[in-house]
Scaffold this motif. Structure first.
Motif, PDB file in Angstrom:
ATOM      1  N   CYS A 129     -94.967 -35.291 -12.167  1.00 22.63           N
ATOM      2  CA  CYS A 129     -94.182 -35.173 -13.392  1.00 22.63           C
ATOM      3  C   CYS A 129     -94.891 -34.300 -14.418  1.00 22.63           C
ATOM      4  CB  CYS A 129     -93.871 -36.555 -13.957  1.00 22.63           C
ATOM      5  SG  CYS A 129     -95.288 -37.657 -14.031  1.00 22.63           S
ATOM      6  N   ILE A 130     -96.239 -34.368 -14.442  1.00 28.17           N
ATOM      7  CA  ILE A 130     -96.989 -33.550 -15.399  1.00 28.17           C
ATOM      8  C   ILE A 130     -97.008 -32.097 -14.933  1.00 28.17           C
ATOM      9  CG2 ILE A 130     -99.221 -33.243 -16.526  1.00 28.17           C
ATOM     10  CD1 ILE A 130     -99.731 -36.228 -15.925  1.00 28.17           C
ATOM     11  N   LYS A 131     -97.211 -31.917 -13.623  1.00 30.19           N
ATOM     12  CA  LYS A 131     -97.297 -30.564 -13.060  1.00 30.19           C
ATOM     13  C   LYS A 131     -96.007 -29.781 -13.243  1.00 30.19           C
ATOM     14  CE  LYS A 131    -100.620 -31.749  -9.526  1.00 30.19           C
ATOM     15  NZ  LYS A 131    -100.554 -32.439  -8.250  1.00 30.19           N
ATOM     16  N   GLN A 132     -94.888 -30.503 -13.320  1.00 29.44           N
ATOM     17  CA  GLN A 132     -93.609 -29.796 -13.427  1.00 29.44           C
ATOM     18  C   GLN A 132     -93.487 -29.027 -14.730  1.00 29.44           C
ATOM     19  OE1 GLN A 132     -90.195 -32.237 -12.559  1.00 29.44           O
ATOM     20  NE2 GLN A 132     -88.820 -30.581 -13.122  1.00 29.44           N
ATOM     21  N   GLY A 133     -94.176 -29.476 -15.775  1.00 23.97           N
ATOM     22  CA  GLY A 133     -94.201 -28.736 -17.024  1.00 23.97           C
ATOM     23  C   GLY A 133     -92.952 -28.932 -17.866  1.00 23.97           C
ATOM     24  N   TRP A 134     -92.652 -27.890 -18.666  1.00 21.38           N
ATOM     25  CA  TRP A 134     -91.568 -27.999 -19.642  1.00 21.38           C
ATOM     26  C   TRP A 134     -90.203 -27.827 -19.005  1.00 21.38           C
ATOM     27  CZ3 TRP A 134     -92.821 -29.344 -24.543  1.00 21.38           C
ATOM     28  CH2 TRP A 134     -94.147 -29.167 -24.943  1.00 21.38           C
ATOM     29  N   ILE A 135     -89.235 -28.589 -19.487  1.00 16.62           N
ATOM     30  CA  ILE A 135     -87.847 -28.338 -19.124  1.00 16.62           C
ATOM     31  C   ILE A 135     -87.039 -28.182 -20.408  1.00 16.62           C
ATOM     32  CG2 ILE A 135     -87.936 -29.537 -16.907  1.00 16.62           C
ATOM     33  CD1 ILE A 135     -86.441 -31.869 -18.254  1.00 16.62           C
ATOM     34  N   SER A 136     -86.003 -27.365 -20.333  1.00 16.35           N
ATOM     35  CA  SER A 136     -85.209 -27.147 -21.546  1.00 16.35           C
ATOM     36  C   SER A 136     -83.721 -26.969 -21.269  1.00 16.35           C
ATOM     37  CB  SER A 136     -85.737 -25.935 -22.307  1.00 16.35           C
ATOM     38  OG  SER A 136     -85.721 -24.816 -21.451  1.00 16.35           O
ATOM     39  N   ASN A 137     -83.335 -26.744 -20.017  1.00 16.79           N
ATOM     40  CA  ASN A 137     -81.928 -26.462 -19.731  1.00 16.79           C
ATOM     41  C   ASN A 137     -81.173 -27.707 -19.288  1.00 16.79           C
ATOM     42  OD1 ASN A 137     -82.235 -23.703 -20.232  1.00 16.79           O
ATOM     43  ND2 ASN A 137     -83.062 -23.402 -18.172  1.00 16.79           N
ATOM     44  N   VAL A 138     -79.869 -27.678 -19.525  1.00 19.53           N
ATOM     45  CA  VAL A 138     -79.019 -28.787 -19.096  1.00 19.53           C
ATOM     46  C   VAL A 138     -79.071 -28.915 -17.578  1.00 19.53           C
ATOM     47  CG1 VAL A 138     -76.652 -29.621 -18.967  1.00 19.53           C
ATOM     48  CG2 VAL A 138     -77.486 -28.577 -21.066  1.00 19.53           C
ATOM     49  N   GLY A 139     -79.248 -30.128 -17.110  1.00 19.83           N
ATOM     50  CA  GLY A 139     -79.285 -30.372 -15.673  1.00 19.83           C
ATOM     51  C   GLY A 139     -80.692 -30.478 -15.134  1.00 19.83           C
TER      52      GLY A 139
END
Lengths: 124, 171
Positions: A88-98
């Motif tokens: 979960c940490i490695k995945q980094g930032w998310i910002s888009n819907v979905g």
């Protein structure tokens, strides 16, 4: 290429098309973004995702463990977590819907859903 | 079932199965955990399942998938039942479907097709399991993208197993 192979190819193409269409509809119906944090199968918190807001950190607890979610300028990421794999940490930032961050060992998901007041069936 | 085999062929079978399982375990352990989408793997370990189905029969394919996922979990040193559940259900259901389809429609579908189907079923089972655990419906929408990804990775695995199978047949 035999008959069975063609059927599988058609399934693959169809599902890709449906996925793209569903995604496009989901984005076009969106006026505000929300961060939905779920723990142990229940909604833990639902926060509107507004840009230019002060960074804030939330602690999310589930029965399996806990993690820290940071929300900053329209983006979300996991700051720290008690899970062993740290995916979960490695995945980094998310910002888009979905987009979704999953912490499977902790049974916590952080997803960005689009929405007006009425929540549509796709995102919820 | 075992009585009808000659001792030599039985021994050969056991050796082949152990090699297949250990290959599956190693491939699973050395594989990068995610490529470009969270949780999207190539699923190299499914190679051993496909090969077991091709070389023996569906029952052995399921057996390899079952043992492989359990052993991998032991090797990882920590038992997380959710991670185990995803790989277990994905691997075993893929093996089951591949075995059934391969035996019923052997003439109508190629090895690559069977493997692609296995990749798809693997991803569907995993998404359903994750959905059952997290109750987050976003994953059901992910299915539409995970089906093509599973198809593509299954396709690659299929080509690989076809190549390995052809070489093994010459031995």
């Amino acid at each position: 290429m035999k008959t069975g192979d063609k059927i599988i190819l058609i399934i693959v193409i169809l599902s890709l098309l449906v996925g793209i269409i569903v995604k496009e509809i989901g984005i076009s119906n969106t006026s505000t973004k929300f961060v939905v944090i779920m723990a142990d199968g229940k909604v833990y918190e639902k926060i509107p995702l507004i840009p230019n807001l002060k960074p804030s950190t939330i602690m999310v607890k589930s029965n399996e463990g806990y993690l820290y979610v940071e929300i900053d300028n329209g983006k979300v990421h996991v700051l720290d977590s008690t899970c062993p794999d740290k995916l979960c940490i490695k995945q980094g930032w998310i910002s888009n819907v979905g987009e979704t961050i999953v912490c499977l060992p902790n049974r916590i998901t952080i997803s960005i859903v689009g929405g007006n007041e009425s929540v549509d069936s796709v995102s919820y | 079932m075992s009585t009808q085999f000659h001792t030599n062929s039985h021994l050969k079978k056991i050796v082949y199965l152990s090699v297949l399982i250990s290959i599956g375990v190693v491939l699973n352990l050395i594989e990068p955990p995610q490529l470009f989408l969270p949780g999207a793997k190539l699923g190299l370990a499914n190679l051993s399942t496909v090969l077991a189905i091709l070389l023996f029969n569906g029952f052995y394919g399921v057996l390899v998938a079952l043992l492989r996922t359990v052993i991998v979990q032991i090797f990882r040193g920590q038992f997380i039942w959710i991670s185990f559940g995803t790989s277990f259900f994905g691997g075993v259901s893929a093996a089951l479907v591949m075995a059934v389809v391969y035996h019923l429609f052997k003439k109508k579908i190629s090895i690559v097709g069977v493997s692609a189907l296995g990749g798809i079923v693997n991803n569907i089972a995993q998404v359903l399991f994750v959905f059952a655990v997290t109750r987050n419906a976003v994953f059901l929408y992910y299915l539409f993208f995970l089906i093509p990804i599973g198809g593509v990775s299954g396709f690659i695995i299929g080509i690989l197993s076809q190549a390995v199978y052809n070489r093994l047949n010459k031995v």
